[in-house]
Scaffold this motif. Structure first.
Motif, PDB file in Angstrom:
ATOM      1  N   ALA B  38      55.283  35.271  43.050  1.00 48.73           N
ATOM      2  CA  ALA B  38      54.558  36.234  43.882  1.00 48.73           C
ATOM      3  C   ALA B  38      53.196  35.584  44.112  1.00 48.73           C
ATOM      4  N   PRO B  39      52.371  36.130  45.006  1.00 48.58           N
ATOM      5  CA  PRO B  39      51.072  35.477  45.214  1.00 48.58           C
ATOM      6  C   PRO B  39      50.291  35.372  43.901  1.00 48.58           C
ATOM      7  N   VAL B  41      51.253  34.208  41.126  1.00 46.18           N
ATOM      8  CA  VAL B  41      52.097  34.428  39.939  1.00 46.18           C
ATOM      9  C   VAL B  41      53.187  33.348  39.924  1.00 46.18           C
ATOM     10  N   PHE B  42      53.243  32.594  38.852  1.00 43.65           N
ATOM     11  CA  PHE B  42      54.122  31.429  38.801  1.00 43.65           C
ATOM     12  C   PHE B  42      55.048  31.441  37.593  1.00 43.65           C
ATOM     13  N   PHE B  96      44.897  45.197  37.344  1.00 43.58           N
ATOM     14  CA  PHE B  96      46.139  45.945  37.544  1.00 43.58           C
ATOM     15  C   PHE B  96      46.133  47.151  36.612  1.00 43.58           C
ATOM     16  N   TYR B 141      45.658  38.991  33.312  1.00 39.89           N
ATOM     17  CA  TYR B 141      45.933  39.470  34.663  1.00 39.89           C
ATOM     18  C   TYR B 141      44.659  39.850  35.386  1.00 39.89           C
ATOM     19  N   ASP B 143      43.738  41.124  39.495  1.00 40.71           N
ATOM     20  CA  ASP B 143      44.293  41.377  40.830  1.00 40.71           C
ATOM     21  C   ASP B 143      43.359  40.779  41.870  1.00 40.71           C
ATOM     22  N   GLU B 144      43.359  39.465  41.964  1.00 42.33           N
ATOM     23  CA  GLU B 144      42.512  38.747  42.912  1.00 42.33           C
ATOM     24  C   GLU B 144      42.851  39.182  44.332  1.00 42.33           C
ATOM     25  N   ALA B 145      41.808  39.307  45.166  1.00 43.64           N
ATOM     26  CA  ALA B 145      42.039  39.697  46.555  1.00 43.64           C
ATOM     27  C   ALA B 145      42.796  38.603  47.294  1.00 43.64           C
ATOM     28  N   ARG B 155      46.872  35.247  39.529  1.00 47.02           N
ATOM     29  CA  ARG B 155      46.776  36.654  39.127  1.00 47.02           C
ATOM     30  C   ARG B 155      47.350  36.851  37.726  1.00 47.02           C
ATOM     31  N   GLU B 156      48.309  36.017  37.349  1.00 50.19           N
ATOM     32  CA  GLU B 156      48.730  35.942  35.944  1.00 50.19           C
ATOM     33  C   GLU B 156      48.401  34.526  35.503  1.00 50.19           C
TER      34      GLU B 156
END
Lengths: 587, 587
Positions: B38-39, B41-42, B96, B141, B143-145, B155-156
């Motif tokens: 996800a954006p 998130v790897f 988050f 975590y 929640d970067e824009a 973000r993670e």
């Protein structure tokens, strides 16, 4: 580096935590292994982290020996892949969902089948790339309704989850077996007794599934073990149907049955007023209990079904849940009865003098599902669909039929297993689970590879889980006494706990020397060097912490003697210092 | 165990990922180290996980050498402790948040000050227990824009966060220094250049704070470095005020200033129409730019302030953010001007012929804050609070005053640092951060211990973070060429990459032998044993993966010779097999 208790982040607690129900939870908190942060959510203190790391290393070793390769997925996963397999919905309240600042849906992954499937789809495309087994040791999340029992059922917990990818069924069998063997090795190394039981695949879908259950009275699962060695969890136990009987001629008999609200009152009434054809006493097993259930299907539609089980058994909630999944099951409501006048509460049966009320030839639209014991030719006592009236000698295949068979009656000790021998029921805790998922996920997510003939074939998968933090708790649950924990050497936080008890500097100095020697020999050493703490407190802490070997430097130190304690047996032995060191390092 | 590429979970990708902006992101994905979920998130693939584990081990070693002890907190944390310190609110959109099934509030922790504070409060109560430094390496975590740049701003992400506990300021200084020293050792071992810059403590509060910045053109931070060696991030740079001037007698002069919407047009107008007292040209630095800002305070109240900076500078957004935190800052709106007729847009100034409009003697209720360069006796050109009118020769301390000094003007190369030497501006990436939190958290959460005199004293804390996954990316960013990654030996996924290129079995067999030998000598070996892959593809993959040492078993194998390649220098050398093995194992 020797770990010195004087500066170690540790503090034993005298009181059990208020919310602790099981001994592992109490001891792990009191001995400062873990600390609660929220219900079912724990922090790991240095002692706990050491045990956790050793346990995970054992799992890693055996995964590696089984040819599995380690990867690591995020806990925060987007909704989309879970949507493709419908699990976003199926999980219900059981998972944590959240949104990011752009209002996109995420979950905290309870398991990662979808993500692993998509990863392999992204990277691989040929049968030559397979077989592949990849795994992770990762923190998972489930929003348990009643998180309790400490680490045994947490909301954040660590799991090893592995996934296998094959392009043939034989390949899947081999990958499954390799994981199953690895699990046996892991539990053997940990000294954790286990039974491998046939399991229902549950929400995972798929074709073959076995659970590793650790037999323990605090287990949440009940499982079946037969004299012949058959094991299954209760949900997966298959009732053996009796032989089919010849259908005798005749007709069911209606009789009045006032004041028979329960099976027992009905049986008493029968024995008092109705002669049993063929003679003998009526028993509850002669009657058929008809239970109305409401199913809520995934698409939101609601359906009533009637389930018939022998009157000497109940409908088992867990077996019902499994039998009807993914539908949710609840009891029928008063409104349901009002809306369906064919169902006469307390007197429900498949048949009246006018014909079929339930069963495949009925017109009620309500499915009628019967227990496997309801075989052709068997005769039953049931309700007559009329207030205060029952029928007897209602014969299956002659007077009534069903829309299907459903195996949801309660299981009892003495029931006969598929191997023909009687069963006992035991309590167990799930410590591992191996699944043959088959092609369900690969189909939903489009994971195909080219086979030897250049043809696209759908991959077949397995999924294999071990709850490492749960296992840690299970080991603690099994290995303790009234003084504290007693770790098996394989995962003890330290190999040796050196306690200096003498008053002066001498004992401390000798303890330090011995500790350094032991550490240099490759042992993990905890040295209680606290200068102003009484021997009683030191021993109490040592027993609570539960390192399997203690070495006490006390009064005998001046004479070159120390004491070796075995934490588990309690045996103590005074030996020359050099011998003590030699014995510990030779292990 | 030798890792054989034929069964290793690896597949190089030819195309850069579409969303990748920086080279580390492109190469780590193409070489199958990581994979986007996800954006920001790897997932970590086997290669990536190896590098991550080696890097974390270096951090662990140095933490241990610094006396810090490892613990591990959950990512899922309840709201309450963050509420007690007001961070639940202060974090804004940056974290988050989620709810459990009982509607209780949780967050995914971006950092754990509160939890560590409460843990120490739970277990410790005496000065004798301190000092204590505990740390974790844990997934966090935010929640970067705009999560971008791969692992550089995820973000993670994984962080090492340490927290120190002392009961004296001197103790905190020592704990801080121990972590700071450990950071220097870590970055030195990793070969990662760094500057230690004075930093603003930001949302963490506290008194002393330094950032470790890695100088790189893709860094998100700008920092200041003076010729004399002073470093600071731009937010923390302290403007040096000029000397106070004697206050000359006289009065400000009003002049017409039509068509002067910008500072430049105003300066042009001045030079065309107004003689500068004392002679010379007017410059932008003679003017005062008055900027109206709206502050939203934590309690929700809104306040207007006017900030005055020299006309040759802008108000710097980041410096403003830091200066006014925890209030949020936004530009004033048209409504604000309408509601405050004292503020004549385009002609704002602190003074009119009638008296003070802004400043401590004004009655507007709007705070007037000036740049440090606005010292007593300095003369300025400002708006006259009247349409198309300005003032010159407005002298601070004679004609106008301020409600305070605020250091928010933009910083420029050549500005003078506190050490008296001129500065340059560089781009850097934050790779570590050390904070003296002081007593803020301990006070908010009631962490006190008994001191030597039996008196309760509040504990003083430090907080120390290293973004391990970010560092991994920074190292990848720094160590690559047009063919792929080039890992420093300290964290390379493997020590040696053996490539068998010959056509027959011989090269494969010899490669296998050599690999086993190298592995037995303690090296991590990747062996490219793929039987039907061309040498070109094998070399391409090897260069992409970036193991620092390659050993090629090819044509020379029959003559007992292999080739050693140095991935970084590109040097190749044909050597006898035994010598190659000896050289590699002697390192």
């Amino acid at each position: 580096m020797v770990t010195r208790l004087s500066s170690f982040f540790f503090r034993s607690l005298r009181e059990d935590p208020a919310d602790a129900e099981v001994i592992s939870h109490k001891l792990l908190v009191r001995a400062a292994y873990i600390r609660r942060q929220a219900p079912g959510v724990f922090a790991w203190l240095p002692l706990g982290l050491r045990v956790k790391a050793k346990l995970e290393q054992i799992v890693r070793d055996e995964m590696s020996a089984a040819g599995a390769q380690e990867v690591h997925f995020p806990a925060l996963m987007p909704r989309e892949p879970y949507e493709a397999t419908n699990r976003w919905t199926e999980y219900g309240d059981g998972i944590f969902r959240l949104k990011d600042r752009h209002d996109a849906d995420y979950l905290l992954a309870p398991t990662h089948e979808e993500a692993f499937t998509l990863l392999v789809k992204d990277l691989y495309s040929s049968y030559k790339d397979l077989p592949l087994t990849i795994y992770q040791i990762q923190d998972k999340y489930r929003d348990e309704a009643r998180p309790r029992a400490g680490l045994l059922r947490g909301r954040e917990f660590t799991m090893k989850d592995a996934y296998s990818f094959d392009y043939t069924d034989e390949g899947l069998d081999a990958s499954y077996q390799a994981q199953r063997d690895a699990y046996e090795r892991i539990f053997t190394r940990l000294g954790l007794e286990y039974a491998i039981v046939k399991a229902d695949a549950g929400a995972m879908g798929g074709s073959k599934s076995e659970e590793f259950l650790h037999p323990t009275p605090i287990g949440e699962d009940t499982f079946v073990r037969s004299e012949g060695g058959y094991t299954a969890n209760v949900e997966a136990f298959e009732t053996q149907p009796p032989a089919v009987l010849p259908i005798v001629e005749g007709a069911p008999v209606v009789f009045d049955s006032p004041n028979t609200p329960t099976i027992q009152t009905l049986v008493d009434h029968l024995n008092a007023h109705v002669e049993k054809p063929g003679g003998g006493e009526w028993t509850a097993a002669d009657t058929l209990k008809n239970v109305v259930l409401a199913l809520t299907h995934l698409d939101g539609t609601r359906e009533l079904v009637v389930v018939a089980v022998p009157g000497d058994r109940d409908v088992d909630d867990k077996r019902v849940e499994v039998a009807f999944q993914p539908a949710e099951v609840s009891p029928a409501t008063e409104d349901d009865f009002t809306a369906n006048p064919a169902l006469v509460k307390g007197y429900i049966g498949p048949w009246t003098a006018d014909g079929a009320v339930l069963g495949e030839e009925s017109t009620s639209g309500i499915r009628y599902l019967v227990d496997p014991r309801v075989v052709e030719g068997s005769a039953w006592v049931t309700g007559a669909n009329e207030h205060e009236k029952h029928l007897h000698s209602l014969v299956y295949g002659r007077d009534f039929t069903a829309d299907g068979v459903v195996d949801v009656a309660s299981v009892r000790e003495g029931d006969i297993a598929p191997d023909g021998t009687p069963i006992t029921l035991e309590r167990g805790m799930e410590i591992g689970h191996v699944f043959q998922l088959g092609r369900k996920y690969a189909e939903a997510l489009g994971l195909k590879v080219l086979d030897q003939n250049g043809k696209l074939v759908t991959v077949t998968m397995g999924s294999y889980g071990i709850g490492t933090t749960r296992i840690l708790a299970a080991i603690a649950e099994l290995n303790n006494d009234d003084k504290g924990l007693i770790w098996p050497a394989a995962i003890a936080p330290f190999d040796v706990h050196v306690v200096a008890t003498g008053k002066g500097e001498d004992a401390l100095n000798l303890g330090e020397q011995i500790s350094v020697q032991l550490e240099a020999a490759g042992l993990d050493v905890l040295f209680d060097d606290r200068p102003k703490v009484s021997p009683g407190v030191k021993f109490g802490d040592a027993e609570l912490i539960g390192v399997p070997q203690l070495l006490v430097v006390g009064r005998g130190a001046a004479d070159g003697e120390v004491e070796l304690w075995d934490r588990r047996s309690g045996e103590r032995e005074v030996v020359p210092t050099a011998e003590a060191v030699a014995r510990l390092t030779q292990r």
